[in-house]
Design an enzyme around this catalytic site. Sequence first.
Site, PDB file in Angstrom:
ATOM      1  N   LYS A  52       0.841  -1.201   0.000  1.00 52.56           N
ATOM      2  CA  LYS A  52       0.000   0.000   0.000  1.00 52.56           C
ATOM      3  C   LYS A  52       0.881   1.259   0.000  1.00 52.56           C
ATOM      4  CE  LYS A  52      -3.892  -2.351   2.170  1.00 52.56           C
ATOM      5  NZ  LYS A  52      -4.661  -2.671   3.378  1.00 52.56           N
ATOM      6  N   GLN A  96      -5.164  -1.485   9.622  1.00 53.18           N
ATOM      7  CA  GLN A  96      -5.043  -2.819   9.033  1.00 53.18           C
ATOM      8  C   GLN A  96      -5.612  -3.880   9.975  1.00 53.18           C
ATOM      9  OE1 GLN A  96      -4.011  -3.329   5.909  1.00 53.18           O
ATOM     10  NE2 GLN A  96      -4.052  -5.554   5.975  1.00 53.18           N
ATOM     11  N   ASP A 119     -11.381   2.558   3.585  1.00 55.62           N
ATOM     12  CA  ASP A 119     -11.591   1.108   3.518  1.00 55.62           C
ATOM     13  C   ASP A 119     -13.072   0.778   3.280  1.00 55.62           C
ATOM     14  OD1 ASP A 119      -9.485  -0.707   3.695  1.00 55.62           O
ATOM     15  OD2 ASP A 119      -9.230  -0.427   5.854  1.00 55.62           O
TER      16      ASP A 119
HETATM   17  N1  GUN Z   1      -6.997  -6.929   6.116  1.00 53.69           N
HETATM   18  C1  GUN Z   1      -7.179  -7.650   4.971  1.00 53.69           C
HETATM   19  N2  GUN Z   1      -7.688  -6.877   3.989  1.00 53.69           N
HETATM   20  C2  GUN Z   1      -7.825  -5.639   4.514  1.00 53.69           C
HETATM   21  C3  GUN Z   1      -8.286  -4.408   3.986  1.00 53.69           C
HETATM   22  O1  GUN Z   1      -8.703  -4.281   2.831  1.00 53.69           O
HETATM   23  N3  GUN Z   1      -8.254  -3.349   4.841  1.00 53.69           N
HETATM   24  C4  GUN Z   1      -7.823  -3.460   6.130  1.00 53.69           C
HETATM   25  N4  GUN Z   1      -7.844  -2.358   6.885  1.00 53.69           N
HETATM   26  N5  GUN Z   1      -7.389  -4.586   6.649  1.00 53.69           N
HETATM   27  C5  GUN Z   1      -7.392  -5.678   5.841  1.00 53.69           C
END
Ligand code: GUN
Length: 293
Positions: A52, A96, A119
């Site tokens: 990311k 996350q 998100d």
């Molecule tokens: N854990 C796995 N996929 C994601 C996601 O798209 N966003 C977040 N914040 N955590 C995750």
Amino acid sequence: MRLIDGKAVAAQIRKEIAEEVTSIKKAGGKIPHLAAVLVGHDGGSETYMASKVRTCEEVGFKSSLIRYEDDVTEEELLACVDRLNNDSDVDGFIVQLPLPKHISEQKIIEAIDYRKDVDGFHPINVGRMSIGLPCFVSATPAGILELFKRYEIETKGKHCVVLGRSNIVGKPVASLMMQKAYPGDCTVTVCHSRSQNLKEMCQSADIIIAALGVPEFLKADMVKEGAVVIDVGTTRVPSALTKSGFKLAGDVKFDEVSPKCSYITPVPGGVGPMTIVSLMRNTLLAGKKEIYK
Ligand code: GUN
């Protein structure tokens, strides 16, 4: 059979976003800023987070990574969310998941200002999505819809079977595929671990979206000739063939299913790369205040 190249589509979208950031810069506008909070050292989360941050750099966004150890308290994390909510330089942020067991993920998600929830996990965004209002759509479902669009795959009137009912993928993608829109306008069936007629449902599907997290779950005898198969599975399984010692396994038995499909996504290189660019697109929308003022 046509392979859906998520890697190539994602690269194209990154280019489009980067061009838009260049124009924003030229016009003297604010560079979009994504902040990300990472707790602990889970291997999968570390990999996603590195990706990311790297993608932010590639498209020209500002990014901030805030790290905590596993023993961070819920109060400390809530205070961090509060700071990010009130930081006018931060356009959007993510925490996350998964979080350590002593922290309520739901409490953290609900503490995030929905206007910065890139998100799309906050109940306000989930609710707005389900009734078709402008909102941040979570990244994996948004990425899947973008693939239908870019490959001009017909969805109207089709029977779409979604395997899995997670809050992050199964539920939102089912909701979007039934929306009065393109992509959408499907008759949607959601199957899960308690479904009794899952195989028959799959056999009648024009589109199957497999998001169970069970490697090679979908076999050839479950798939109709000419079906579109989207594989969301990304289970890390041990592998002697890779440097890292693991590989990503999809939910579809690709070798036997793919010859029957009109379109299919590979793992890796299908849905995965689309997820991160969807987060970038949400961040761009947040930066431009296009969804919420
Ligand atoms: N854990 C796995 N996929 C994601 C996601 O798209 N966003 C977040 N914040 N955590 C995750």
